[in-house]
Motif scaffolding. Structure first.
Motif, PDB file in Angstrom:
ATOM      1  N   ALA A 111       0.824  -1.188  -0.094  1.00 49.30           N
ATOM      2  CA  ALA A 111       0.015  -0.146  -0.102  1.00 49.30           C
ATOM      3  C   ALA A 111       0.872   1.338  -0.062  1.00 49.30           C
ATOM      4  O   ALA A 111       1.833   1.191   0.714  1.00 49.30           O
ATOM      5  N   LYS A 112       0.400   2.312  -0.917  1.00 47.06           N
ATOM      6  CA  LYS A 112       0.960   3.630  -0.639  1.00 47.06           C
ATOM      7  C   LYS A 112       0.900   4.379   0.739  1.00 47.06           C
ATOM      8  O   LYS A 112       1.776   5.099   1.199  1.00 47.06           O
ATOM      9  N   ILE A 113      -0.304   3.917   1.216  1.00 45.58           N
ATOM     10  CA  ILE A 113      -0.488   4.730   2.578  1.00 45.58           C
ATOM     11  C   ILE A 113      -0.909   3.798   3.510  1.00 45.58           C
ATOM     12  O   ILE A 113      -1.812   2.685   3.251  1.00 45.58           O
ATOM     13  N   VAL A 114      -0.528   3.754   4.793  1.00 39.95           N
ATOM     14  CA  VAL A 114      -0.733   2.685   5.859  1.00 39.95           C
ATOM     15  C   VAL A 114      -1.259   3.652   7.284  1.00 39.95           C
ATOM     16  O   VAL A 114      -0.286   4.621   7.442  1.00 39.95           O
ATOM     17  N   VAL A 115      -2.376   3.263   7.677  1.00 41.76           N
ATOM     18  CA  VAL A 115      -2.547   3.885   8.784  1.00 41.76           C
ATOM     19  C   VAL A 115      -2.424   2.794   9.763  1.00 41.76           C
ATOM     20  O   VAL A 115      -3.253   1.854   9.664  1.00 41.76           O
ATOM     21  N   ALA A 116      -1.878   2.879  11.078  1.00 43.49           N
ATOM     22  CA  ALA A 116      -1.439   2.045  11.962  1.00 43.49           C
ATOM     23  C   ALA A 116      -1.758   2.220  13.405  1.00 43.49           C
ATOM     24  O   ALA A 116      -1.604   3.690  13.607  1.00 43.49           O
ATOM     25  N   GLY A 117      -2.387   1.489  14.133  1.00 38.31           N
ATOM     26  CA  GLY A 117      -2.808   1.774  15.396  1.00 38.31           C
ATOM     27  C   GLY A 117      -2.160   0.783  16.344  1.00 38.31           C
ATOM     28  O   GLY A 117      -1.958  -0.243  16.140  1.00 38.31           O
ATOM     29  N   GLY A 118      -1.997   1.478  17.571  1.00 44.18           N
ATOM     30  CA  GLY A 118      -1.305   0.647  18.766  1.00 44.18           C
ATOM     31  C   GLY A 118      -2.050   0.564  20.092  1.00 44.18           C
ATOM     32  O   GLY A 118      -3.437   1.157  20.067  1.00 44.18           O
ATOM     33  N   ARG A 119      -1.594   0.154  21.232  1.00 47.21           N
ATOM     34  CA  ARG A 119      -2.093   0.193  22.472  1.00 47.21           C
ATOM     35  C   ARG A 119      -2.764   1.621  22.713  1.00 47.21           C
ATOM     36  O   ARG A 119      -3.988   1.660  23.214  1.00 47.21           O
ATOM     37  N   GLY A 120      -1.984   2.369  22.348  1.00 47.64           N
ATOM     38  CA  GLY A 120      -2.622   4.012  22.683  1.00 47.64           C
ATOM     39  C   GLY A 120      -4.054   4.222  22.101  1.00 47.64           C
ATOM     40  O   GLY A 120      -4.783   5.265  22.571  1.00 47.64           O
ATOM     41  N   VAL A 121      -4.700   3.483  21.083  1.00 43.90           N
ATOM     42  CA  VAL A 121      -6.143   4.023  20.629  1.00 43.90           C
ATOM     43  C   VAL A 121      -7.191   3.229  21.528  1.00 43.90           C
ATOM     44  O   VAL A 121      -8.374   3.610  21.473  1.00 43.90           O
ATOM     45  N   CYS A 122      -6.788   2.454  22.416  1.00 44.11           N
ATOM     46  CA  CYS A 122      -7.503   2.064  23.774  1.00 44.11           C
ATOM     47  C   CYS A 122      -8.533   1.061  23.822  1.00 44.11           C
ATOM     48  O   CYS A 122      -8.919   0.515  24.795  1.00 44.11           O
ATOM     49  N   SER A 123      -9.103   0.685  22.593  1.00 43.67           N
ATOM     50  CA  SER A 123     -10.075  -0.380  22.555  1.00 43.67           C
ATOM     51  C   SER A 123     -10.227  -0.791  21.210  1.00 43.67           C
ATOM     52  O   SER A 123      -9.926  -0.232  20.138  1.00 43.67           O
ATOM     53  N   PRO A 124     -10.955  -2.097  21.158  1.00 40.74           N
ATOM     54  CA  PRO A 124     -11.223  -2.434  19.502  1.00 40.74           C
ATOM     55  C   PRO A 124     -12.413  -1.615  18.876  1.00 40.74           C
ATOM     56  O   PRO A 124     -12.144  -1.337  17.650  1.00 40.74           O
ATOM     57  N   GLU A 125     -13.049  -0.916  19.474  1.00 38.62           N
ATOM     58  CA  GLU A 125     -13.993   0.040  19.127  1.00 38.62           C
ATOM     59  C   GLU A 125     -13.337   1.292  18.425  1.00 38.62           C
ATOM     60  O   GLU A 125     -13.524   1.673  17.263  1.00 38.62           O
ATOM     61  N   ASN A 126     -12.347   1.786  19.216  1.00 34.52           N
ATOM     62  CA  ASN A 126     -11.662   3.044  18.881  1.00 34.52           C
ATOM     63  C   ASN A 126     -10.681   2.371  17.539  1.00 34.52           C
ATOM     64  O   ASN A 126     -10.639   3.309  16.676  1.00 34.52           O
ATOM     65  N   PHE A 127     -10.287   1.179  17.623  1.00 38.44           N
ATOM     66  CA  PHE A 127      -9.350   0.908  16.543  1.00 38.44           C
ATOM     67  C   PHE A 127     -10.415   0.787  15.238  1.00 38.44           C
ATOM     68  O   PHE A 127      -9.632   1.417  14.171  1.00 38.44           O
ATOM     69  N   ALA A 128     -11.643   0.369  15.291  1.00 37.48           N
ATOM     70  CA  ALA A 128     -12.414   0.452  14.291  1.00 37.48           C
ATOM     71  C   ALA A 128     -12.803   1.861  13.744  1.00 37.48           C
ATOM     72  O   ALA A 128     -12.593   2.071  12.423  1.00 37.48           O
ATOM     73  N   THR A 129     -12.977   2.801  14.508  1.00 35.39           N
ATOM     74  CA  THR A 129     -13.560   4.106  14.024  1.00 35.39           C
ATOM     75  C   THR A 129     -12.306   4.711  13.665  1.00 35.39           C
ATOM     76  O   THR A 129     -12.206   5.724  12.830  1.00 35.39           O
TER      77      THR A 129
END
Ligand SMILES: Cc1cc2nc3c(=O)[nH]c(=O)nc-3n(C[C@H](O)[C@H](O)[C@H](O)COP(=O)(O)OP(=O)(O)OC[C@H]3O[C@@H](n4cnc5c(N)ncnc54)[C@H](O)[C@@H]3O)c2cc1C
Length: 329
Positions: free
Chosen positions: A209-227
């Motif tokens: 992919a040309k752009i990647v958005v990555a999330g870590g522990r700091g997004v705090c929840s599966p719901e936050n990861f999704a949104t």
């Protein structure tokens, strides 16, 4: 003539198989050093489905080892087939595209063939001379891989595949040579009894992919990861990545993990949300051309390699960013 053997990575099975980008990278890396022979292991019809693309990529031979159960031994059958071809065809080296399974196969091949092995290779300077990345990508070192058939695992994303490769003149089809799968010999004590098909999505492939958005522990929840993470990725047409902690916490699937024990990426733009920047994560993303970091701790190590750093709460920064992007639509 020097010949390097490349075990082909692909998506799908049989007549639906499609060449994986990492195979093209391995072919391009091997090309300057001799002829490139491809070995396709899989269900019947797989090699035929890949024949045109492999021919176009410039391989000089295609070996096919096909059977319904070809991929059901967690790398044992692959090791049997590849090592036999390497010996029978007097290959001068084996270059494997990086994947979890290929790392397993590479180790077995090196032991079977009595050869050295180099992983995390970022450049191949001769069939047995490499530059490889060590200590979680802290250092690049030059190494000679000894033995009759050096085994090399090429890190993904280190070879640029020219975009105009499709526009090249059409090359003639390379004939497929069927090879028998050795039966017996190596004890097959492990058999895969069922498989969960890879989850497919409309998002781009993480490794290319040309752009990647990555999330870590700091997004705090599966719901936050999704949104936050998936929401921003979809808005930007990006792939979704993650840290190991995010995977361990079940925020996201294991296939999204970037890093030393995950995938290696080199996108135009990487956006890291709530990620501290452990060396094991950086090992997989530090070749991104632009790095944007959102973290509420100004001391987070990921800021040290960021082109743009935002000190802030991801749950506030990302919704504001999404709103701006929506306003532009
Ligand atoms: C052998 C080995 C292999 C490993 N392989 C990998 C690998 O391949 N990939 C990988 O990623 N890790 C790997 N790890 C784990 C690695 O060491 C780290 O533990 C992991 O990368 C940390 O993930 P994280 O950044 O999500 O979590 P943390 O390190 O806990 O960081 C979370 C960050 O989020 C920030 N934060 C908290 N709340 C917010 C908020 N509301 N808004 C913004 N920021 C916030 C915090 O300040 C912190 O910096 C490996 C470890 C080992 C030992």
């Amino acid at each position: 003539m020097t010949t390097l053997l490349i075990p082909v990575s692909y998506h799908g099975q049989g007549k639906n198989a499609e060449l994986a980008h990492i195979t093209l990278e391995a072919i391009l890396a091997a090309h300057p050093h001799g002829d490139v022979a491809a070995v396709v292991i899989g269900q019947p019809g797989t090699a035929a489905a890949l024949q045109a693309d492999l021919s176009q990529a410039g391989v000089s031979a295609i070996y096919a080892a096909e059977a319904d159960d070809a991929l059901l031994s967690l790398g044992v059958t692959e090791t049997d087939v590849i090592s036999k071809i390497a010996v029978d065809k007097a290959c001068n080296g084996i270059v494997l595209p990086d994947s979890v399974l290929n790392r397993e196969i590479a180790g077995r091949l090196a032991a079977r063939l009595g050869s050295g092995i180099a992983s995390d290779v970022v450049a191949l300077t001769a069939p047995n001379t490499v530059t490889h990345s060590i200590f979680g990508s802290q250092l690049d070192v030059h190494a000679t891989v000894h033995g009759p058939t050096p085994v090399v695992i090429l890190r993904n994303g280190v070879v640029e595949v020219p975009a105009d490769s499709e526009a090249q003149s059409e090359k003639p089809l390379v004939e497929i040579e069927e090879v028998e799968i050795p039966r017996g010999g190596t004890a097959r004590s492990v058999r895969v009894t069922s498989m969960t098909p890879e989850e497919t999505s409309d998002r781009p492939d993480l490794t290319t992919a040309k752009i990647v958005v990555a999330g870590g522990r700091g997004v705090c929840s599966p719901e936050n990861f999704a949104t936050l993470v998936e929401g921003l990725a979809d808005e930007l047409g990006a792939a979704v990545g993650s840290t190991r902690d995010a995977v361990d916490l079940d925020y996201c699937a294991g296939a999204t993990q970037i890093g030393q024990t995950g995938v290696t990426i080199a996108p135009e733009l990487y956006i890291g949300l709530g990620i501290s920047g452990a060396i094991q994560h950086k090992a997989g993303m530090q070749n991104a051309k632009r790095i944007v970091v959102v973290n509420n701790d100004p001391e987070a190590p990921l800021f040290s390699i960021a082109d743009l750093g935002i000190v802030g709460d991801a749950t506030e920064v990302v919704p504001a960013l999404l709103e701006l992007l929506h306003d532009q639509d």
